[in-house]
Design an enzyme around this catalytic site. Sequence first.
Site, PDB file in Angstrom:
ATOM      1  N   GLY A 193       0.776  -1.157   0.028  1.00 53.25           N
ATOM      2  CA  GLY A 193       0.001  -0.103  -0.060  1.00 53.25           C
ATOM      3  C   GLY A 193       0.850   1.107   0.023  1.00 53.25           C
ATOM      4  N   SER A 248     -23.125  -7.198   4.051  1.00 52.31           N
ATOM      5  CA  SER A 248     -23.136  -8.510   3.573  1.00 52.31           C
ATOM      6  C   SER A 248     -22.129  -9.231   4.216  1.00 52.31           C
ATOM      7  N   GLY A 296       1.545   3.103  -2.286  1.00 50.43           N
ATOM      8  CA  GLY A 296       1.355   4.092  -3.583  1.00 50.43           C
ATOM      9  C   GLY A 296       0.818   5.311  -3.018  1.00 50.43           C
ATOM     10  N   TYR A 343      -7.531   0.736  17.983  1.00 51.54           N
ATOM     11  CA  TYR A 343      -8.972  -0.184  18.087  1.00 51.54           C
ATOM     12  C   TYR A 343      -8.485  -1.742  18.104  1.00 51.54           C
ATOM     13  N   LYS A 395      -7.292  -6.229  12.505  1.00 51.17           N
ATOM     14  CA  LYS A 395      -6.149  -5.430  13.222  1.00 51.17           C
ATOM     15  C   LYS A 395      -5.858  -6.258  14.473  1.00 51.17           C
ATOM     16  N   PRO A 440      -1.457   4.016  14.750  1.00 47.21           N
ATOM     17  CA  PRO A 440      -1.508   5.339  14.630  1.00 47.21           C
ATOM     18  C   PRO A 440      -3.005   5.765  15.257  1.00 47.21           C
ATOM     19  N   GLY A 441      -3.110   6.945  15.818  1.00 47.93           N
ATOM     20  CA  GLY A 441      -4.466   7.943  16.016  1.00 47.93           C
ATOM     21  C   GLY A 441      -4.707   8.271  14.620  1.00 47.93           C
ATOM     22  N   ASP A 492      -2.168  -7.742  -5.419  1.00 55.02           N
ATOM     23  CA  ASP A 492      -3.419  -7.729  -4.475  1.00 55.02           C
ATOM     24  C   ASP A 492      -2.791  -8.705  -3.363  1.00 55.02           C
TER      25      ASP A 492
HETATM   26  C1  HXC Z   1     -21.686  -1.689   3.086  1.00 54.23           C
HETATM   27  C2  HXC Z   1     -20.120  -1.893   1.380  1.00 54.23           C
HETATM   28  C3  HXC Z   1     -19.846  -0.627   1.408  1.00 54.23           C
HETATM   29  C4  HXC Z   1     -20.275   0.447   2.418  1.00 54.23           C
HETATM   30  C5  HXC Z   1     -18.432  -1.645  -0.236  1.00 54.23           C
HETATM   31  N1  HXC Z   1     -19.312  -2.477   0.271  1.00 54.23           N
HETATM   32  N2  HXC Z   1     -18.538  -0.487   0.569  1.00 54.23           N
HETATM   33  N3  HXC Z   1     -20.900  -2.450   2.297  1.00 54.23           N
HETATM   34  N4  HXC Z   1     -21.354  -0.164   3.280  1.00 54.23           N
HETATM   35  N5  HXC Z   1     -20.002   1.628   2.362  1.00 54.23           N
HETATM   36  C6  HXC Z   1     -19.452  -4.065   0.225  1.00 54.23           C
HETATM   37  C7  HXC Z   1     -19.619  -4.214  -1.223  1.00 54.23           C
HETATM   38  O1  HXC Z   1     -21.299  -3.881  -1.569  1.00 54.23           O
HETATM   39  C8  HXC Z   1     -19.498  -5.581  -1.592  1.00 54.23           C
HETATM   40  O2  HXC Z   1     -20.529  -6.475  -0.992  1.00 54.23           O
HETATM   41  C9  HXC Z   1     -18.232  -5.627  -0.599  1.00 54.23           C
HETATM   42  O3  HXC Z   1     -18.228  -4.643   0.281  1.00 54.23           O
HETATM   43  C10 HXC Z   1     -16.870  -5.497  -1.397  1.00 54.23           C
HETATM   44  O4  HXC Z   1     -16.884  -4.190  -2.241  1.00 54.23           O
HETATM   45  P1  HXC Z   1     -16.048  -3.840  -3.376  1.00 54.23           P
HETATM   46  O5  HXC Z   1     -16.224  -2.740  -3.859  1.00 54.23           O
HETATM   47  O6  HXC Z   1     -16.511  -5.156  -4.396  1.00 54.23           O
HETATM   48  O7  HXC Z   1     -14.507  -4.643  -3.145  1.00 54.23           O
HETATM   49  P2  HXC Z   1     -13.212  -4.084  -3.470  1.00 54.23           P
HETATM   50  O8  HXC Z   1     -13.053  -3.702  -4.784  1.00 54.23           O
HETATM   51  O9  HXC Z   1     -12.230  -5.335  -3.313  1.00 54.23           O
HETATM   52  O10 HXC Z   1     -12.745  -2.756  -2.641  1.00 54.23           O
HETATM   53  C11 HXC Z   1     -12.334  -3.025  -1.165  1.00 54.23           C
HETATM   54  C12 HXC Z   1     -12.748  -1.865  -0.232  1.00 54.23           C
HETATM   55  C13 HXC Z   1     -12.467  -0.457  -1.037  1.00 54.23           C
HETATM   56  C14 HXC Z   1     -12.461  -2.128   1.186  1.00 54.23           C
HETATM   57  C15 HXC Z   1     -14.331  -1.819  -0.291  1.00 54.23           C
HETATM   58  O11 HXC Z   1     -13.078   0.572  -0.064  1.00 54.23           O
HETATM   59  C16 HXC Z   1     -10.849  -0.434  -1.169  1.00 54.23           C
HETATM   60  O12 HXC Z   1     -10.357  -0.739  -2.110  1.00 54.23           O
HETATM   61  N6  HXC Z   1     -10.398   0.093  -0.111  1.00 54.23           N
HETATM   62  C17 HXC Z   1      -8.850   0.315  -0.125  1.00 54.23           C
HETATM   63  C18 HXC Z   1      -8.037   1.376   0.839  1.00 54.23           C
HETATM   64  C19 HXC Z   1      -8.781   1.745   2.060  1.00 54.23           C
HETATM   65  O13 HXC Z   1      -9.938   1.226   2.383  1.00 54.23           O
HETATM   66  N7  HXC Z   1      -8.240   2.679   2.767  1.00 54.23           N
HETATM   67  C20 HXC Z   1      -8.706   3.012   4.069  1.00 54.23           C
HETATM   68  C21 HXC Z   1      -7.944   2.195   5.208  1.00 54.23           C
HETATM   69  S1  HXC Z   1      -8.285   3.261   6.654  1.00 54.23           S
HETATM   70  P3  HXC Z   1     -21.372  -7.384  -1.574  1.00 54.23           P
HETATM   71  O14 HXC Z   1     -22.039  -8.211  -0.955  1.00 54.23           O
HETATM   72  O15 HXC Z   1     -22.334  -6.223  -2.260  1.00 54.23           O
HETATM   73  O16 HXC Z   1     -20.667  -7.897  -2.800  1.00 54.23           O
HETATM   74  C22 HXC Z   1      -7.859   2.364   7.845  1.00 54.23           C
HETATM   75  C23 HXC Z   1      -7.770   3.126   9.158  1.00 54.23           C
HETATM   76  C24 HXC Z   1      -7.978   2.438  10.532  1.00 54.23           C
HETATM   77  O17 HXC Z   1      -7.767   1.340   7.861  1.00 54.23           O
HETATM   78  C25 HXC Z   1      -8.072   3.603  11.622  1.00 54.23           C
HETATM   79  C26 HXC Z   1      -8.629   4.753  11.340  1.00 54.23           C
HETATM   80  C27 HXC Z   1      -8.638   5.446  12.845  1.00 54.23           C
HETATM   81  P1  NAP Z   2      -4.766   4.506   2.152  1.00 50.51           P
HETATM   82  O1  NAP Z   2      -4.124   5.753   1.471  1.00 50.51           O
HETATM   83  O2  NAP Z   2      -6.174   3.962   1.464  1.00 50.51           O
HETATM   84  O3  NAP Z   2      -3.739   3.114   2.137  1.00 50.51           O
HETATM   85  C1  NAP Z   2      -4.281   2.111   1.884  1.00 50.51           C
HETATM   86  C2  NAP Z   2      -3.429   1.289   0.732  1.00 50.51           C
HETATM   87  O4  NAP Z   2      -3.643   0.037   0.781  1.00 50.51           O
HETATM   88  C3  NAP Z   2      -3.433   1.760  -0.655  1.00 50.51           C
HETATM   89  O5  NAP Z   2      -2.246   2.264  -1.220  1.00 50.51           O
HETATM   90  C4  NAP Z   2      -4.152   0.877  -1.421  1.00 50.51           C
HETATM   91  O6  NAP Z   2      -3.657   0.649  -2.762  1.00 50.51           O
HETATM   92  C5  NAP Z   2      -3.583  -0.538  -0.622  1.00 50.51           C
HETATM   93  N1  NAP Z   2      -4.385  -1.614  -0.584  1.00 50.51           N
HETATM   94  C6  NAP Z   2      -5.726  -1.808  -0.346  1.00 50.51           C
HETATM   95  N2  NAP Z   2      -6.386  -3.031  -0.690  1.00 50.51           N
HETATM   96  C7  NAP Z   2      -5.142  -3.667  -1.256  1.00 50.51           C
HETATM   97  C8  NAP Z   2      -5.057  -4.936  -1.815  1.00 50.51           C
HETATM   98  N3  NAP Z   2      -6.081  -5.720  -1.676  1.00 50.51           N
HETATM   99  N4  NAP Z   2      -3.684  -5.315  -2.131  1.00 50.51           N
HETATM  100  C9  NAP Z   2      -2.882  -4.436  -2.050  1.00 50.51           C
HETATM  101  N5  NAP Z   2      -2.781  -3.475  -1.630  1.00 50.51           N
HETATM  102  C10 NAP Z   2      -3.859  -2.932  -1.204  1.00 50.51           C
HETATM  103  O7  NAP Z   2      -4.911   4.683   3.602  1.00 50.51           O
HETATM  104  P2  NAP Z   2      -3.860   5.004   4.797  1.00 50.51           P
HETATM  105  O8  NAP Z   2      -4.737   6.004   5.738  1.00 50.51           O
HETATM  106  O9  NAP Z   2      -2.601   5.566   4.240  1.00 50.51           O
HETATM  107  O10 NAP Z   2      -3.817   3.833   5.446  1.00 50.51           O
HETATM  108  C11 NAP Z   2      -2.493   3.089   5.662  1.00 50.51           C
HETATM  109  C12 NAP Z   2      -2.559   2.327   7.018  1.00 50.51           C
HETATM  110  O11 NAP Z   2      -2.588   2.958   8.109  1.00 50.51           O
HETATM  111  C13 NAP Z   2      -3.594   1.273   7.062  1.00 50.51           C
HETATM  112  O12 NAP Z   2      -2.842  -0.106   7.451  1.00 50.51           O
HETATM  113  C14 NAP Z   2      -4.397   1.753   7.915  1.00 50.51           C
HETATM  114  O13 NAP Z   2      -5.414   0.797   8.659  1.00 50.51           O
HETATM  115  C15 NAP Z   2      -3.713   2.627   8.968  1.00 50.51           C
HETATM  116  N6  NAP Z   2      -4.118   3.462   9.501  1.00 50.51           N
HETATM  117  C16 NAP Z   2      -4.427   4.776   9.029  1.00 50.51           C
HETATM  118  C17 NAP Z   2      -4.920   5.745  10.116  1.00 50.51           C
HETATM  119  C18 NAP Z   2      -5.322   6.849   9.422  1.00 50.51           C
HETATM  120  O14 NAP Z   2      -5.772   7.853  10.373  1.00 50.51           O
HETATM  121  N7  NAP Z   2      -5.181   7.392   8.214  1.00 50.51           N
HETATM  122  C19 NAP Z   2      -5.157   5.345  11.435  1.00 50.51           C
HETATM  123  C20 NAP Z   2      -4.860   3.941  12.050  1.00 50.51           C
HETATM  124  C21 NAP Z   2      -4.233   3.231  11.024  1.00 50.51           C
HETATM  125  P3  NAP Z   2      -4.347   0.213  -3.859  1.00 50.51           P
HETATM  126  O15 NAP Z   2      -5.913   0.876  -3.880  1.00 50.51           O
HETATM  127  O16 NAP Z   2      -3.737   0.578  -5.281  1.00 50.51           O
HETATM  128  O17 NAP Z   2      -4.478  -1.052  -3.954  1.00 50.51           O
END
Ligand code: HXC
Ligand code: NAP
Length: 296
Positions: free
Chosen positions: A24, A116, A26, A159, A174, A200-201, A76
Amino acid sequence: MNEKYLQPMLREGSLRDKTVVVTGGGSGLGKSMAEMLLRLGARVAICSRNEEKLKKAVADLHELTGNPDIMYAVCDVRDYDGVEQALEQIREHFGSFNALINNAAGNFVSPTERLSAHAFDVIIDIVLRGTKNVTLASGKYWIKEQIRPVSVVNIVTTYAFTGSGYVVPSAASKAGVLAMTRSLAVEWAKYGMRFNAVAPGPFPTKGAWDRLLPGDLRQKFDPAKRVPLGRVGAHAELANLVSYLLSEYAAYINGEVITIDGGEWLKGAGQFNAFDQVSGHQWDMLEQMIRKAKKK
Ligand code: HXC
Ligand code: NAP
């Protein structure tokens, strides 16, 4: 926040002995960590699903740091064979690698009953299975080739130990990653590997903010207001901590989780912490009432 402390904390060249895979890498925090590592002389491979994003990140990171030792591999993390192929590409390019940051994640806020079964699985698959895939494939390689010392940092969240509603699949995953960190810190230490985690927070990134604070939630639940220090984190603060943990300056730190959240989770935990809303005048009256209680 004093800008001085956003500079690299370690001396120039401190990570010249490290070749680091950042999943991740990028975008968001992964990209910021890659930048810091490159500034400190490491070779860095970023990997994720989106090739266009990775290509652009490689160009940006090269330009920002002047360090040409940056490459990408598309993968992936949910797909074990794909992970192995990506690691093979990285070994071909750099000869080897000896450090890993498991940073890739998927997450979004939702009441759990609205998910789901597939939606729940998707988060577990990216966060827990993905971390397992990259860790297992890397660990087998490091053991077979006797690569040492090795350092792994897993990015979790606070969390992971408190749990949290509305992000249940992420919290469960996590927590699993944290258990894996502590378990392998002990089991694989004999192979010269260290495993640590960082929790991280709030650190603003587009990826997290768009999925965790959409629409007016951003104003309603301003993350800075939840933090005793009154602000969100700066990416370089996290990147400096992770660089230190990866480096040999941290050679005796193993199995630790370091929280970097300005005190956020403790504020939620302490039963009387909300009393910081009580004014000085109110305290004068309350003190009198409490003192009177003794006399009754
Ligand atoms: C309910 C949802 C939904 C939503 C997606 N789904 N979004 N359900 N509410 N808002 C459902 C879809 O309908 C589908 O279920 C299933 O989830 C998978 O969705 P896809 O879009 O097909 O999956 P995919 O293309 O693999 O994408 C995965 C993703 C997407 C997690 C949904 O958001 C993603 O690519 N995220 C990567 C980056 C990311 O999330 N970064 C944030 C990290 S922050 P069905 O049943 O319909 O097939 C983080 C911070 C932690 O971790 C702490 C912060 C303090
Ligand atoms: P982000 O920019 O969305 O980073 C998530 C990265 O994961 C993206 O670069 C995404 O790239 C990659 N990724 C997602 N699904 C993947 C898959 N199936 N295979 C390979 N790569 C995948 O969000 P971020 O805030 O920087 O989060 C980074 C990390 O920090 C995460 O572990 C998150 O839980 C943690 N974190 C963040 C916060 C915050 O406040 N931001 C707080 C606590 C913890 P692609 O879409 O190109 O795949």
